[in-house]
Design a protein around this motif. Structure first.
Motif, PDB file in Angstrom:
ATOM      1  N   VAL A   1       0.833  -1.203   0.000  1.00 29.61           N
ATOM      2  CA  VAL A   1       0.000   0.000   0.000  1.00 29.61           C
ATOM      3  C   VAL A   1       0.873   1.260   0.000  1.00 29.61           C
ATOM      4  N   LEU A   2       1.895   1.271   0.835  1.00 31.54           N
ATOM      5  CA  LEU A   2       2.753   2.447   0.927  1.00 31.54           C
ATOM      6  C   LEU A   2       3.574   2.665  -0.341  1.00 31.54           C
ATOM      7  N   LEU A   3       3.981   1.579  -0.984  1.00 30.88           N
ATOM      8  CA  LEU A   3       4.751   1.717  -2.221  1.00 30.88           C
ATOM      9  C   LEU A   3       3.890   2.278  -3.345  1.00 30.88           C
ATOM     10  N   VAL A   4       2.663   1.796  -3.473  1.00 26.06           N
ATOM     11  CA  VAL A   4       1.767   2.308  -4.518  1.00 26.06           C
ATOM     12  C   VAL A   4       1.427   3.771  -4.252  1.00 26.06           C
ATOM     13  N   TRP A   5       1.053   4.056  -2.992  1.00 26.69           N
ATOM     14  CA  TRP A   5       0.708   5.423  -2.622  1.00 26.69           C
ATOM     15  C   TRP A   5       1.919   6.349  -2.732  1.00 26.69           C
ATOM     16  N   GLY A   6       3.090   5.882  -2.276  1.00 23.04           N
ATOM     17  CA  GLY A   6       4.296   6.692  -2.322  1.00 23.04           C
ATOM     18  C   GLY A   6       4.726   7.024  -3.739  1.00 23.04           C
ATOM     19  N   TYR A   7       4.533   6.074  -4.664  1.00 21.32           N
ATOM     20  CA  TYR A   7       4.846   6.331  -6.073  1.00 21.32           C
ATOM     21  C   TYR A   7       3.914   7.396  -6.638  1.00 21.32           C
ATOM     22  N   ALA A   8       2.632   7.277  -6.333  1.00 15.29           N
ATOM     23  CA  ALA A   8       1.675   8.285  -6.812  1.00 15.29           C
ATOM     24  C   ALA A   8       2.003   9.666  -6.270  1.00 15.29           C
ATOM     25  N   GLU A   9       2.404   9.736  -5.002  1.00 15.16           N
ATOM     26  CA  GLU A   9       2.764  11.016  -4.387  1.00 15.16           C
ATOM     27  C   GLU A   9       4.009  11.617  -5.039  1.00 15.16           C
ATOM     28  N   ALA A  10       4.969  10.761  -5.377  1.00 16.45           N
ATOM     29  CA  ALA A  10       6.207  11.259  -5.982  1.00 16.45           C
ATOM     30  C   ALA A  10       5.979  11.789  -7.393  1.00 16.45           C
ATOM     31  N   MET A  11       5.101  11.151  -8.134  1.00 14.15           N
ATOM     32  CA  MET A  11       4.934  11.488  -9.544  1.00 14.15           C
ATOM     33  C   MET A  11       3.879  12.557  -9.794  1.00 14.15           C
ATOM     34  N   ARG A  12       3.119  12.921  -8.792  1.00 13.39           N
ATOM     35  CA  ARG A  12       2.070  13.915  -8.987  1.00 13.39           C
ATOM     36  C   ARG A  12       2.647  15.327  -9.020  1.00 13.39           C
ATOM     37  N   VAL A  13       1.869  16.271  -9.575  1.00 12.62           N
ATOM     38  CA  VAL A  13       2.240  17.680  -9.455  1.00 12.62           C
ATOM     39  C   VAL A  13       2.079  18.065  -7.987  1.00 12.62           C
TER      40      VAL A  13
ATOM     41  N   ILE B   1      14.457   9.176 -14.659  1.00 15.66           N
ATOM     42  CA  ILE B   1      13.069   9.050 -15.106  1.00 15.66           C
ATOM     43  C   ILE B   1      12.708  10.347 -15.824  1.00 15.66           C
ATOM     44  N   ASN B   2      12.355  10.262 -17.083  1.00 12.50           N
ATOM     45  CA  ASN B   2      12.062  11.468 -17.858  1.00 12.50           C
ATOM     46  C   ASN B   2      10.735  12.068 -17.394  1.00 12.50           C
ATOM     47  N   ARG B   3      10.821  13.256 -16.782  1.00 11.76           N
ATOM     48  CA  ARG B   3       9.625  13.914 -16.252  1.00 11.76           C
ATOM     49  C   ARG B   3       9.395  15.251 -16.951  1.00 11.76           C
ATOM     50  N   ALA B   4       9.590  15.280 -18.258  1.00 11.82           N
ATOM     51  CA  ALA B   4       9.404  16.522 -19.005  1.00 11.82           C
ATOM     52  C   ALA B   4       7.948  16.990 -18.914  1.00 11.82           C
ATOM     53  N   ARG B   5       6.997  16.065 -19.032  1.00 10.55           N
ATOM     54  CA  ARG B   5       5.587  16.463 -18.954  1.00 10.55           C
ATOM     55  C   ARG B   5       5.231  16.910 -17.530  1.00 10.55           C
ATOM     56  N   TRP B   6       5.787  16.236 -16.536  1.00  8.85           N
ATOM     57  CA  TRP B   6       5.602  16.660 -15.143  1.00  8.85           C
ATOM     58  C   TRP B   6       6.150  18.067 -14.954  1.00  8.85           C
ATOM     59  N   SER B   7       7.310  18.342 -15.514  1.00  6.19           N
ATOM     60  CA  SER B   7       7.933  19.652 -15.401  1.00  6.19           C
ATOM     61  C   SER B   7       7.042  20.726 -16.003  1.00  6.19           C
ATOM     62  N   ALA B   8       6.438  20.434 -17.147  1.00  9.90           N
ATOM     63  CA  ALA B   8       5.543  21.404 -17.788  1.00  9.90           C
ATOM     64  C   ALA B   8       4.310  21.658 -16.932  1.00  9.90           C
ATOM     65  N   ARG B   9       3.779  20.615 -16.283  1.00 12.79           N
ATOM     66  CA  ARG B   9       2.602  20.799 -15.426  1.00 12.79           C
ATOM     67  C   ARG B   9       2.961  21.592 -14.170  1.00 12.79           C
TER      68      ARG B   9
END
Length: 394
Positions: free
Chosen positions: A134-146, A179-187
């Motif tokens: 649960v923490l790994l799934v949630w932690g990944y979502a938290e890391a990758m979100r704006v 990890i390429n986060r170009a789209r994250w960077s734009a957001r």
């Protein structure tokens, strides 16, 4: 001891250090991988032999491959695929290690409750696996979100009335990397521009890698809007690569690199000094002209003007206090990033996150960071884009 004996003894002492280092790393890795393996696979669970063999192979394979992946990914070869894989393994095993340790507290409770093995150990193993997943799934979502917007009001007694309500947006620790986060960077840039900032600051650790490697991810920073200034200082990770390259590139993107210098911003006759210093590690990096130099950054400043200082690490606050800074903005800590790593961060830094006061005049705001480093996880340490509204004294 004679002089000749002393000369002979020095190399012997030095030769012990690699051995001690190797033993330390081996012990840490054995615990990190061994405790989860023991708790999930071996400790009284009496799983079928096939399960025990499969679990042991998985943990042993991860243990053996992990140092290789980290060397290939973060060593001189800089293989992004290896860094992504090794960082992910590190994050997963850290979460499992922490909850395996805590799971054994549950084991003691079950012992006290009279629950026998193998049921007791299987309940512990299932609990560890479930919480970790649960923490790994949630932690990944938290890391990758704006990141969420964190709004903070800061009263600066010396701030001129005309600057009351000045809006300062803080970005830090974007860590553009494997990890390429170009789209994250734009957001992220879109979110920043919606805040209608007067000043936008980036307090370092912009990327892991050279400009040529991370150009695409950093490109959206050129679209950041601010009425008065866009300012940037180096973090410690710039000094793992090409600090001057990032200073030059940020200038090309239209930002003001505050490489031990300052600028003045103003409104209706009131002025604010916006200064920046290099990261505290710059002096030991071997790069000529790079060191944290507060005196140079504030040279010629009117002592009656309020000072906003950008410095990557919170522990640079001591020099800020000595130089009469009103507000220092920092990052570096990531708020711990993956609980309970914050306990180790606090051993090194005076602040983990948020606003704190140091001395009679100086305040420090420490951001939890906009991105993440290494494992793509944030557990109980959410990222942030910070909107600081500066207030004059009533």
């Amino acid at each position: 001891m004679s002089a000749s004996e002393a000369v002979q003894a020095r190399p012997a002492r030095r030769s012990v250090r690699p051995v001690v280092f190797g033993l330390t790393v081996t012990t840490v890795l054995a615990l990190l991988f061994g405790v989860p393996w023991w708790s999930l696979v071996v400790a009284g669970t009496r799983w079928p032999a096939a399960v025990v063999v499969a679990g042991t192979v998985v943990f042993a394979g991860a243990l053996v491959s992990f140092p290789v992946l980290m060397y290939l990914g973060h060593g001189p070869r800089h293989r992004d695929w290896a860094a992504r894989t090794g960082d992910t393994v590190l994050g997963v095993i850290w979460v499992m290690f922490v909850w395996a340790v805590l799971g054994n507290v549950l084991r003691l409770g079950l012992v006290a409750g009279g629950v026998a093995d193998p049921l007791r150990s299987r309940l512990v193993a299932v609990a560890i696996a479930a919480v970790s997943l649960v923490l790994l799934v949630w932690g990944y979502a938290e890391a990758m979100r704006v990141p969420r917007i964190r709004r903070v009001d800061v009263t600066i007694p010396r701030l001129g009335a005309a600057l009351d309500g000045l809006r300062v947006v803080l970005l830090t620790d974007t860590h553009y990397g494997p990890i390429n986060r170009a789209r994250w960077s734009a957001r992220v840039v879109t979110a920043v521009n919606e805040l209608d900032a007067d000043i936008v600051c980036h307090t370092g650790d912009i990327a892991d890698g050279a400009v040529s490697q991370r150009r695409e991810q950093a490109a959206p920073l050129g679209d950041v809007r601010a009425r008065l200034a866009r300012t940037y200082v180096t973090g410690n990770h710039e000094y793992f690569g090409e600090a001057q390259g990032w200073l030059d590139h940020m200038r090309d993107l239209g930002w003001e690199p505050l490489h031990n210098r300052h600028l003045l911003v103003g409104r209706d006759g009131a002025q604010l000094v916006v200064a920046g210093v290099d990261d505290v590690t710059a002096a030991s990096s071997g790069r000529p002209g790079h060191q944290a130099d507060h005196a140079a950054a504030l040279a010629g400043v009117d002592p009656d003007l309020p000072v906003l200082l950008l410095a990557h690490q919170p522990k640079q606050i001591g020099a800020a206090v000595r130089h009469g800074v009103d507000l220092q903005l920092s990052g570096h800590t990531h708020g711990g990033q993956i609980w309970p790593f914050h306990l180790l961060v606090r051993l090194d830094q005076p602040s983990l996150q948020g606003l704190s006061r140091h001395g009679d005049r100086t305040q420090l705001y420490t951001s939890r960071g906009t991105g993440f480093w290494g494992p793509p996880l944030r557990v109980f340490a959410p990222s942030e884009i910070t909107l600081l509204t500066l207030r004059a004294a009533a």
